[in-house]
Scaffold this active site. Structure first.
Site, PDB file in Angstrom:
ATOM      1  N   HIS A   8       1.071  -1.165   0.329  1.00  0.00           N
ATOM      2  CA  HIS A   8       0.331   0.043   0.019  1.00  0.00           C
ATOM      3  C   HIS A   8       1.194   1.638  -0.179  1.00  0.00           C
ATOM      4  CE1 HIS A   8      -2.583   2.753   2.716  1.00  0.00           C
ATOM      5  NE2 HIS A   8      -3.601   2.670   1.634  1.00  0.00           N
ATOM      6  N   GLU A  35       1.579  -0.976  -5.162  1.00  0.00           N
ATOM      7  CA  GLU A  35       0.361  -0.047  -4.873  1.00  0.00           C
ATOM      8  C   GLU A  35       0.854   1.417  -6.221  1.00  0.00           C
ATOM      9  OE1 GLU A  35      -2.160   2.277  -2.068  1.00  0.00           O
ATOM     10  OE2 GLU A  35      -3.957   2.339  -3.390  1.00  0.00           O
ATOM     11  N   ASP A  37      -1.420   5.326  -6.569  1.00  0.00           N
ATOM     12  CA  ASP A  37      -2.072   6.687  -6.124  1.00  0.00           C
ATOM     13  C   ASP A  37      -1.530   7.283  -7.414  1.00  0.00           C
ATOM     14  OD1 ASP A  37      -4.189   5.384  -4.925  1.00  0.00           O
ATOM     15  OD2 ASP A  37      -2.346   6.023  -3.257  1.00  0.00           O
ATOM     16  N   HIS A  50      -1.123  10.137  -3.288  1.00  0.00           N
ATOM     17  CA  HIS A  50      -2.663   9.738  -2.729  1.00  0.00           C
ATOM     18  C   HIS A  50      -3.481  10.339  -3.172  1.00  0.00           C
ATOM     19  CE1 HIS A  50      -5.209   9.180   0.224  1.00  0.00           C
ATOM     20  NE2 HIS A  50      -5.370   7.723  -0.327  1.00  0.00           N
TER      21      HIS A  50
HETATM   22 CA    CA Z   1      -5.004   3.707  -2.655  1.00  0.00          CA
END
Ligand code: CA
Length: 314
Positions: A8, A35, A37, A50
């Protein structure tokens, strides 16, 4: 089969979120997916961040004073990529400037940077060729409706960039995720995206955009989603019930409902330094989620701790 481990924002329990060092560390820990974003800049480039704001994770206010909007926030959309890459990234802070997670390593003053999506995909390609094993990506399109109002179709930019790096069919080592259900449907049915898709499920009061996450969590809602996506990314707190009287934890039934529709379930976010209510330890949380609920994957800030647990039960 063990659940897939999704780093994450990278191994962000140890190094600032979404920095390349946090991604490389997650890879070295064995994460199956990294991940990303994704947010758009003024010059329509994509960065890995993010928030649509830069002020909680960088020194933007100090570096570019006077460039905030009326709400006092510094928006990535108001800066060119070349400006953003001059910023220093640090551990996430709250609106008072205090660390969002108080026990994490203080990174202010170190030379961490924000980078483009392309740069991260170059790192992933390099690791997958020269490292001991390939690694998947797990990009999230952030606030597509907000981006559209800002004059940019972020989904088109993301799909174009992913395709350029070879992520263009269902077998690609990638899951594309988004909270916006209209956009997820558009990505699949209008833009013709063949990648594995995940509908994120949050709480209706988290977003200024109209959403109906409550309906998605029902049998009918999940059946509808199954016509579009491969899986769902629910908030972990909706997967269990906590009985106040004696602290007993039980299955909310969500994972079974999703599995009945053929959807994989990848809940967020597993943090050893911020446990959900009712769990006494990270291992207790993992035991319940992996052995009890049989989740198919999980988002974690601490990939190494999840692998330690998985080794302990194998
Ligand atoms: Ca996310």
């Amino acid at each position: 089969m063990r659940p897939v481990v999704i780093a994450h924002r990278g191994a962000c329990g140890y190094l600032p979120e979404h920095t390349l060092p946090a991604k490389a560390l997650a890879y070295a820990m064995g994460a199956d997916y990294l991940e990303q974003d994704i947010v758009a800049t003024r010059d329509d480039r994509l960065i890995v961040a993010h928030d649509i704001h830069l002020d909680r994770v960088t020194n933007v206010a100090e570096r570019f004073p006077g460039r905030a909007r009326a709400d006092g926030r510094y928006y990535a959309r108001d800066f060119d990529l070349a400006e953003i890459t001059t910023l220093r990234a640090h551990e996430r802070t709250d609106r008072h400037g205090k660390p969002a997670f108080s026990g994490r390593f203080p990174s202010a003053g170190e030379n961490f940077r924000v980078h483009s999506l392309e740069r991260e995909l170059e790192l992933v390609a390099h690791l997958s060729v020269h490292g001991a094993r390939p690694v998947g990506i797990y990009p999230e399109i952030k606030d597509p409706a907000w981006h559209r109002r800002e004059g940019v179709d972020i989904s088109l930019l993301v799909l174009e960039t992913l395709a350029r790096f070879g992520y263009d069919d269902h077998a690609a080592p990638a899951y594309l995720q988004c909270f916006d259900e209209n956009e997820v449907r558009r990505i699949r049915h209008q833009l013709g995206c063949r990648l594995k898709l995940v509908q994120l499920i949050g709480e209706d009061d988290w977003s200024p955009e109209p959403t109906n996450f409550a309906a998605m969590r029902t049998k009918k809602g999940l059946a509808l989603l199954a016509g579009t996506v491969d899986g769902v990314g629910p908030w972990f707190n909706r997967l269990y019930k906590l009985r106040k009287r004696d602290g007993r934890i039980s299955d909310s039934g969500f994972v079974t409902r999703a599995h009945e529709q053929g959807l994989v379930v990848h809940p967020y976010t597993f943090r050893s330094d911020a446990l959900p209510p009712g769990f006494a330890s990270f291992d207790a949380l993992l035991e319940f989620s992996i052995n009890g609920l049989a989740v198919d994957g999980l988002f974690t800030d601490f990939p190494d701790q999840v692998f330690r647990f998985l080794r302990s039960i194998s």
